[in-house]
Design an enzyme around this catalytic site. Structure first.
Site, PDB file in Angstrom:
ATOM      1  N   GLY A 137       0.751  -1.239   0.000  1.00  0.00           N
ATOM      2  CA  GLY A 137       0.000   0.000   0.000  1.00  0.00           C
ATOM      3  C   GLY A 137       0.781   1.289   0.000  1.00  0.00           C
ATOM      4  O   GLY A 137       0.194   2.375  -0.111  1.00  0.00           O
TER       5      GLY A 137
ATOM      6  N   TYR B 262     -10.229   6.898 -10.827  1.00  0.00           N
ATOM      7  CA  TYR B 262      -9.834   7.409  -9.515  1.00  0.00           C
ATOM      8  C   TYR B 262      -9.452   8.887  -9.520  1.00  0.00           C
ATOM      9  O   TYR B 262      -8.906   9.364  -8.520  1.00  0.00           O
ATOM     10  CB  TYR B 262      -8.609   6.632  -8.987  1.00  0.00           C
ATOM     11  CG  TYR B 262      -8.644   5.145  -9.120  1.00  0.00           C
ATOM     12  CD1 TYR B 262      -9.721   4.403  -8.645  1.00  0.00           C
ATOM     13  CD2 TYR B 262      -7.590   4.455  -9.699  1.00  0.00           C
ATOM     14  CE1 TYR B 262      -9.742   3.025  -8.759  1.00  0.00           C
ATOM     15  CE2 TYR B 262      -7.601   3.073  -9.808  1.00  0.00           C
ATOM     16  CZ  TYR B 262      -8.683   2.366  -9.335  1.00  0.00           C
ATOM     17  OH  TYR B 262      -8.707   0.998  -9.453  1.00  0.00           O
TER      18      TYR B 262
ATOM     19  N   GLY C 219       3.153  -3.691  -4.428  1.00  0.00           N
ATOM     20  CA  GLY C 219       2.676  -3.682  -5.807  1.00  0.00           C
ATOM     21  C   GLY C 219       3.106  -2.421  -6.509  1.00  0.00           C
ATOM     22  O   GLY C 219       4.231  -2.306  -6.993  1.00  0.00           O
ATOM     23  N   ARG C 220       2.222  -1.415  -6.507  1.00  0.00           N
ATOM     24  CA  ARG C 220       2.450  -0.157  -7.217  1.00  0.00           C
ATOM     25  C   ARG C 220       3.835   0.441  -6.970  1.00  0.00           C
ATOM     26  O   ARG C 220       4.460   0.998  -7.865  1.00  0.00           O
ATOM     27  CB  ARG C 220       1.384   0.847  -6.752  1.00  0.00           C
ATOM     28  CG  ARG C 220       1.503   2.224  -7.330  1.00  0.00           C
ATOM     29  CD  ARG C 220       0.640   3.238  -6.569  1.00  0.00           C
ATOM     30  NE  ARG C 220      -0.659   2.715  -6.220  1.00  0.00           N
ATOM     31  CZ  ARG C 220      -1.709   2.742  -7.035  1.00  0.00           C
ATOM     32  NH1 ARG C 220      -1.589   3.253  -8.232  1.00  0.00           N
ATOM     33  NH2 ARG C 220      -2.865   2.251  -6.643  1.00  0.00           N
TER      34      ARG C 220
ATOM     35  N   CYS D 172     -15.334   7.838 -26.973  1.00  0.00           N
ATOM     36  CA  CYS D 172     -16.556   8.635 -26.955  1.00  0.00           C
ATOM     37  C   CYS D 172     -17.184   8.629 -25.561  1.00  0.00           C
ATOM     38  O   CYS D 172     -18.270   8.090 -25.338  1.00  0.00           O
ATOM     39  CB  CYS D 172     -17.536   8.088 -27.991  1.00  0.00           C
ATOM     40  SG  CYS D 172     -18.891   9.228 -28.335  1.00  0.00           S
TER      41      CYS D 172
ATOM     42  N   ARG E 169      -6.916   4.809 -14.966  1.00  0.00           N
ATOM     43  CA  ARG E 169      -6.842   5.360 -13.614  1.00  0.00           C
ATOM     44  C   ARG E 169      -7.388   6.790 -13.489  1.00  0.00           C
ATOM     45  O   ARG E 169      -8.087   7.091 -12.513  1.00  0.00           O
ATOM     46  CB  ARG E 169      -5.413   5.291 -13.086  1.00  0.00           C
ATOM     47  CG  ARG E 169      -4.891   3.862 -12.931  1.00  0.00           C
ATOM     48  CD  ARG E 169      -3.540   3.806 -12.246  1.00  0.00           C
ATOM     49  NE  ARG E 169      -3.661   4.164 -10.844  1.00  0.00           N
ATOM     50  CZ  ARG E 169      -3.235   5.317 -10.333  1.00  0.00           C
ATOM     51  NH1 ARG E 169      -2.652   6.216 -11.115  1.00  0.00           N
ATOM     52  NH2 ARG E 169      -3.391   5.576  -9.055  1.00  0.00           N
TER      53      ARG E 169
END
Length: 420
Positions: free
Chosen positions: A240, A318, A277-278, A343, A314
């Site tokens: 996280g 978010y 992760g990120r 579109c 993203r």
């Protein structure tokens, strides 16, 4: 630090000019830097060096590209997976089965069985019904399923609502006040080796305080479970940690994270497990795109690029910030909106942002795109599925081919009764 830098007025990925990649691969395309991936993997591991032999499992959902996973395997990382498909990717990349952790709220019996067949290291159980089902599958196979119980500590991570996972209303884990009773019932099941607990409160965290609050609660729970006679040997603390998206962003470092954990867990006497992760791939990748045109508008002009929300979801999902830069900046600036061809009004990357001055045909990039980028891509509006490229020094390779609409169309069929 990353290895996407200006050299002689032009953006390079390591020693490869991004313009060369655009010419040979086309746009849009994700470009990953091997050197950056390796550096970030080592910085995270070094940050936890104050701990006794932590287990590191890369969260595959962040970037499941096989070449990226191979780099992570070479760096000694296992895998945190949330589907059978991710488990197969981890195994294909050479990650040992014993280093695979299976998380997620929706594991099926077939996925459980496959994980047990492959002797994966751990299942993170998200509910009592799931634990009962896992124990039943394992018992039928004559096995004991190694598992932890995921706890929802009801701690607000202070991040975007859609990537917050540790509040009472979130779908993940079991409520901490109900955990002792649930743990006791599951631990007694034949086929179950319930050896600890797991926690993960969210992604892109900008402060250590919410993590520390959650870990303190977990420490108290571990003590309570031991007092009840349970053998607790493993605690999975999840991941996280946030990453900077623009100049001036300040986030906790892996070293600061490791120091906090060492202080909070010093008396736990468990195998600590982590699921970064990120943090590792995010700034190791950019989305390379070309400006189609600059469209005049009432307030600010729209820079229309050939990447869209189906390539990088993203910002639409978010409201995520991705820095936007010209591959060959001319030193001038403009205030503009940035949007793609899909579109949907939601296909907008930025509104009223000061950016490098660009015009039709210019190459540009979205930074911090190596995590939750290509993995979330789709073919919405019958657009191609974006290509992925890995750079290593002065060489590069396509590590995921662009899948064009005609290929996707060929996989569809019209039933005979519609053609008669």
């Amino acid at each position: 630090m990353d290895y996407f830098q200006l050299k002689n007025g032009e953006l390079y990925a390591e020693d490869v000019p991004l313009e060369r990649i655009a010419q040979e691969v086309g746009t849009p395309a994700y470009v990953y830097s091997r050197a950056t991936l390796e550096r970030h993997a080592r910085v995270f591991r070094d940050g936890l060096s104050v701990l006794d032999n932590p287990h590191l499992a890369f969260a595959i959902k962040a970037n499941p590209n096989l070449a990226v996973l191979k780099i992570m395997a070479n760096e000694g990382y296992g895998a945190d997976v949330v589907s059978g498909g991710e488990m197969e990717r981890a195994l294909a990349a050479g990650m040992p089965a014993k280093d695979i952790i299976f998380s997620g709220v929706g594991k099926t019996k077939d996925e459980m069985r496959r994980g047990l067949e492959k002797s994966i290291g751990q299942f993170n159980i998200e509910s009592e019904p799931e634990g009962i089902e896992l124990a039943s599958v394992a018992r039928d196979m004559g096995l004991q399923a190694p598992a932890t119980l995921r706890i929802n500590p009801d701690v607000d991570a202070g991040t975007h609502a859609k990537i917050s996972t540790g509040k009472a209303e979130n779908k993940f884990g079991v409520a901490i006040d109900e955990a002792p009773a649930i743990f006791g019932r599951l631990a007694g099941l034949d086929g179950m080796n319930l050896r600890g607990v797991a926690v993960h409160i969210g992604s892109q965290l900008g402060m250590l305080e919410p993590l520390e609050a959650a870990f303190i609660k977990i420490g108290a729970l571990v003590a309570d479970l031991r007092s009840a006679g349970h053998n607790i040997t493993h605690v999975d603390l999840g991941g996280g940690l946030g990453v900077p998206h623009k100049e001036g962003d300040q986030y906790p470092t892996p070293a600061q994270y490791g120091a906090m954990i060492a202080r909070v867990t010093k008396d736990w006497d468990v195998q600590l497990m982590f699921e970064p992760g990120r943090l590792i791939p995010a700034n190791a990748g950019v989305l390379l795109t070309e400006v189609i045109r600059v469209k005049p508008a009432k307030i600010n002009p729209y820079v229309i690029v050939d990447a869209a929300m189906n390539d990088l979801a993203r910002p639409s999902l978010y409201d995520a910030f991705h820095d936007f830069a010209a591959v060959k900046p001319n030193g001038e600036k403009m205030v503009a909106n940035i949007a793609g061809p899909v579109c949907e009004t939601g296909d907008t990357f930025a509104i009223g942002r000061e950016i490098d001055s660009v015009s039709a045909g210019d190459l540009t990039i979205f930074r911090t795109a190596g995590a939750y980028g290509a993995t979330m891509a789709s073919t919405y509006n019958s657009r191609p599925l974006v290509a992925e490229v890995l750079v290593d020094g002065d060489r590069f390779a396509i590590v995921a081919e662009r899948i064009n609409p005609e290929t996707i169309l060929a996989a569809e069929q019209v039933p005979d009764w519609l053609t008669s």
